[in-house]
Design a protein around this motif. Structure first.
Motif, PDB file in Angstrom:
ATOM      1  N   ARG A 186     -84.353  39.878  49.776  1.00 55.41           N
ATOM      2  CA  ARG A 186     -85.303  40.346  50.789  1.00 55.41           C
ATOM      3  C   ARG A 186     -84.640  40.973  52.010  1.00 55.41           C
ATOM      4  O   ARG A 186     -85.073  42.056  52.445  1.00 55.41           O
ATOM      5  CB  ARG A 186     -86.254  39.222  51.206  1.00 55.41           C
ATOM      6  CG  ARG A 186     -87.458  39.756  51.941  1.00 55.41           C
ATOM      7  CD  ARG A 186     -88.537  38.726  52.159  1.00 55.41           C
ATOM      8  NE  ARG A 186     -88.890  38.078  50.917  1.00 55.41           N
ATOM      9  CZ  ARG A 186     -88.823  36.763  50.729  1.00 55.41           C
ATOM     10  NH1 ARG A 186     -88.432  35.966  51.674  1.00 55.41           N
ATOM     11  NH2 ARG A 186     -89.173  36.245  49.579  1.00 55.41           N
ATOM     12  N   PRO A 187     -83.573  40.392  52.598  1.00 52.11           N
ATOM     13  CA  PRO A 187     -82.924  41.069  53.729  1.00 52.11           C
ATOM     14  C   PRO A 187     -82.336  42.432  53.346  1.00 52.11           C
ATOM     15  O   PRO A 187     -82.349  43.366  54.142  1.00 52.11           O
ATOM     16  CB  PRO A 187     -81.815  40.105  54.151  1.00 52.11           C
ATOM     17  CG  PRO A 187     -82.226  38.788  53.624  1.00 52.11           C
ATOM     18  CD  PRO A 187     -83.016  39.059  52.392  1.00 52.11           C
ATOM     19  N   LYS A 188     -81.865  42.546  52.122  1.00 50.53           N
ATOM     20  CA  LYS A 188     -81.336  43.840  51.666  1.00 50.53           C
ATOM     21  C   LYS A 188     -82.460  44.863  51.579  1.00 50.53           C
ATOM     22  O   LYS A 188     -82.285  46.026  51.966  1.00 50.53           O
ATOM     23  CB  LYS A 188     -80.645  43.684  50.313  1.00 50.53           C
ATOM     24  CG  LYS A 188     -79.383  42.847  50.394  1.00 50.53           C
ATOM     25  CD  LYS A 188     -78.780  42.681  49.019  1.00 50.53           C
ATOM     26  CE  LYS A 188     -77.590  41.784  49.076  1.00 50.53           C
ATOM     27  NZ  LYS A 188     -76.348  42.437  49.408  1.00 50.53           N
ATOM     28  N   TYR A 189     -83.612  44.452  51.058  1.00 48.35           N
ATOM     29  CA  TYR A 189     -84.759  45.348  51.008  1.00 48.35           C
ATOM     30  C   TYR A 189     -85.190  45.772  52.406  1.00 48.35           C
ATOM     31  O   TYR A 189     -85.560  46.928  52.622  1.00 48.35           O
ATOM     32  CB  TYR A 189     -85.944  44.676  50.307  1.00 48.35           C
ATOM     33  CG  TYR A 189     -85.735  44.370  48.842  1.00 48.35           C
ATOM     34  CD1 TYR A 189     -84.898  45.127  48.039  1.00 48.35           C
ATOM     35  CD2 TYR A 189     -86.405  43.306  48.250  1.00 48.35           C
ATOM     36  CE1 TYR A 189     -84.730  44.839  46.702  1.00 48.35           C
ATOM     37  CE2 TYR A 189     -86.238  43.012  46.919  1.00 48.35           C
ATOM     38  CZ  TYR A 189     -85.401  43.779  46.149  1.00 48.35           C
ATOM     39  OH  TYR A 189     -85.238  43.488  44.818  1.00 48.35           O
ATOM     40  N   LEU A 190     -85.153  44.846  53.350  1.00 45.43           N
ATOM     41  CA  LEU A 190     -85.534  45.176  54.724  1.00 45.43           C
ATOM     42  C   LEU A 190     -84.580  46.210  55.330  1.00 45.43           C
ATOM     43  O   LEU A 190     -85.023  47.123  56.032  1.00 45.43           O
ATOM     44  CB  LEU A 190     -85.569  43.911  55.585  1.00 45.43           C
ATOM     45  CG  LEU A 190     -86.729  42.961  55.301  1.00 45.43           C
ATOM     46  CD1 LEU A 190     -86.524  41.635  56.010  1.00 45.43           C
ATOM     47  CD2 LEU A 190     -88.044  43.591  55.726  1.00 45.43           C
ATOM     48  N   ARG A 191     -83.301  46.081  55.064  1.00 49.81           N
ATOM     49  CA  ARG A 191     -82.339  47.074  55.572  1.00 49.81           C
ATOM     50  C   ARG A 191     -82.578  48.442  54.938  1.00 49.81           C
ATOM     51  O   ARG A 191     -82.520  49.473  55.612  1.00 49.81           O
ATOM     52  CB  ARG A 191     -80.909  46.601  55.327  1.00 49.81           C
ATOM     53  CG  ARG A 191     -80.473  45.517  56.282  1.00 49.81           C
ATOM     54  CD  ARG A 191     -78.978  45.311  56.253  1.00 49.81           C
ATOM     55  NE  ARG A 191     -78.466  44.880  54.961  1.00 49.81           N
ATOM     56  CZ  ARG A 191     -78.358  43.603  54.566  1.00 49.81           C
ATOM     57  NH1 ARG A 191     -78.717  42.630  55.388  1.00 49.81           N
ATOM     58  NH2 ARG A 191     -77.889  43.305  53.380  1.00 49.81           N
ATOM     59  N   VAL A 192     -82.868  48.456  53.640  1.00 47.62           N
ATOM     60  CA  VAL A 192     -83.155  49.723  52.965  1.00 47.62           C
ATOM     61  C   VAL A 192     -84.413  50.347  53.559  1.00 47.62           C
ATOM     62  O   VAL A 192     -84.465  51.564  53.799  1.00 47.62           O
ATOM     63  CB  VAL A 192     -83.318  49.506  51.440  1.00 47.62           C
ATOM     64  CG1 VAL A 192     -83.893  50.734  50.767  1.00 47.62           C
ATOM     65  CG2 VAL A 192     -81.995  49.132  50.813  1.00 47.62           C
ATOM     66  N   GLU A 219     -94.067  41.989  47.238  1.00 48.67           N
ATOM     67  CA  GLU A 219     -94.047  41.410  45.893  1.00 48.67           C
ATOM     68  C   GLU A 219     -92.980  40.327  45.763  1.00 48.67           C
ATOM     69  O   GLU A 219     -93.172  39.338  45.054  1.00 48.67           O
ATOM     70  CB  GLU A 219     -93.817  42.507  44.846  1.00 48.67           C
ATOM     71  CG  GLU A 219     -94.981  43.451  44.687  1.00 48.67           C
ATOM     72  CD  GLU A 219     -96.223  42.788  44.124  1.00 48.67           C
ATOM     73  OE1 GLU A 219     -96.088  41.835  43.332  1.00 48.67           O
ATOM     74  OE2 GLU A 219     -97.317  43.225  44.473  1.00 48.67           O
ATOM     75  N   SER A 220     -91.855  40.492  46.458  1.00 49.04           N
ATOM     76  CA  SER A 220     -90.822  39.454  46.397  1.00 49.04           C
ATOM     77  C   SER A 220     -91.295  38.184  47.092  1.00 49.04           C
ATOM     78  O   SER A 220     -90.960  37.075  46.675  1.00 49.04           O
ATOM     79  CB  SER A 220     -89.505  39.952  46.985  1.00 49.04           C
ATOM     80  OG  SER A 220     -89.574  40.063  48.378  1.00 49.04           O
ATOM     81  N   CYS A 221     -92.091  38.335  48.162  1.00 47.81           N
ATOM     82  CA  CYS A 221     -92.668  37.154  48.820  1.00 47.81           C
ATOM     83  C   CYS A 221     -93.643  36.441  47.890  1.00 47.81           C
ATOM     84  O   CYS A 221     -93.648  35.207  47.804  1.00 47.81           O
ATOM     85  CB  CYS A 221     -93.387  37.558  50.109  1.00 47.81           C
ATOM     86  SG  CYS A 221     -92.302  38.141  51.418  1.00 47.81           S
ATOM     87  N   VAL A 222     -94.451  37.230  47.180  1.00 46.18           N
ATOM     88  CA  VAL A 222     -95.402  36.643  46.235  1.00 46.18           C
ATOM     89  C   VAL A 222     -94.653  35.942  45.095  1.00 46.18           C
ATOM     90  O   VAL A 222     -95.026  34.836  44.684  1.00 46.18           O
ATOM     91  CB  VAL A 222     -96.346  37.731  45.678  1.00 46.18           C
ATOM     92  CG1 VAL A 222     -97.175  37.202  44.527  1.00 46.18           C
ATOM     93  CG2 VAL A 222     -97.241  38.267  46.785  1.00 46.18           C
ATOM     94  N   ALA A 223     -93.585  36.564  44.612  1.00 43.54           N
ATOM     95  CA  ALA A 223     -92.805  35.962  43.526  1.00 43.54           C
ATOM     96  C   ALA A 223     -92.181  34.651  43.968  1.00 43.54           C
ATOM     97  O   ALA A 223     -92.182  33.668  43.212  1.00 43.54           O
ATOM     98  CB  ALA A 223     -91.726  36.936  43.057  1.00 43.54           C
ATOM     99  N   GLU A 224     -91.666  34.625  45.191  1.00 40.06           N
ATOM    100  CA  GLU A 224     -91.067  33.380  45.689  1.00 40.06           C
ATOM    101  C   GLU A 224     -92.116  32.275  45.791  1.00 40.06           C
ATOM    102  O   GLU A 224     -91.884  31.143  45.354  1.00 40.06           O
ATOM    103  CB  GLU A 224     -90.435  33.625  47.050  1.00 40.06           C
ATOM    104  CG  GLU A 224     -89.752  32.403  47.621  1.00 40.06           C
ATOM    105  CD  GLU A 224     -89.144  32.654  48.986  1.00 40.06           C
ATOM    106  OE1 GLU A 224     -88.743  31.664  49.611  1.00 40.06           O
ATOM    107  OE2 GLU A 224     -89.071  33.807  49.421  1.00 40.06           O
TER     108      GLU A 224
END
Length: 98
Positions: free
Chosen positions: A77-83, A28-33
């Motif tokens: 996004r990198p923070k989400y990937l780490r989570v 969803e963050s990719c779509v928002a961007e």
């Protein structure tokens, strides 16, 4: 607005987040961007409507108004990937115990 919308949209704070949910958040963050990039591009249409100083300034302001949202998506996004990675490790450990 939360005073009035709690009836329509009750607040539900999840107690447990899964890696699938975080993966959906990443998508969803990719779509928002991408949406903000497209909005910035179509913001050039403002100048097509007003071909004077006002149109130039409105176009610049509109595009500059979308930039913070693109930056926010890129920053988080990198923070989400780490989570997500941590959740996958936790989920694998839980399934191994069972």
């Amino acid at each position: 607005m939360s005073k009035y919308t709690h009836i329509i949209y009750p607040k539900r704070v999840p107690t447990k987040v899964t890696s699938k949910e975080v993966d959906r958040l990443i998508k969803e963050s990719c779509v928002a961007e991408a949406t903000h990039y497209v909005l910035s591009f179509f913001g050039l249409g403002i100048y097509w409507i007003w071909k004077d100083k006002v149109g130039k300034w409105l176009t610049v302001l509109y595009i500059l108004g979308n930039i913070p949202f693109v930056v926010i998506q890129r920053y988080l996004r990198p923070k989400y990937l780490r989570v997500k990675e941590k959740l996958i490790i936790r989920e694998e450990r839980q399934y191994a115990e069972v």
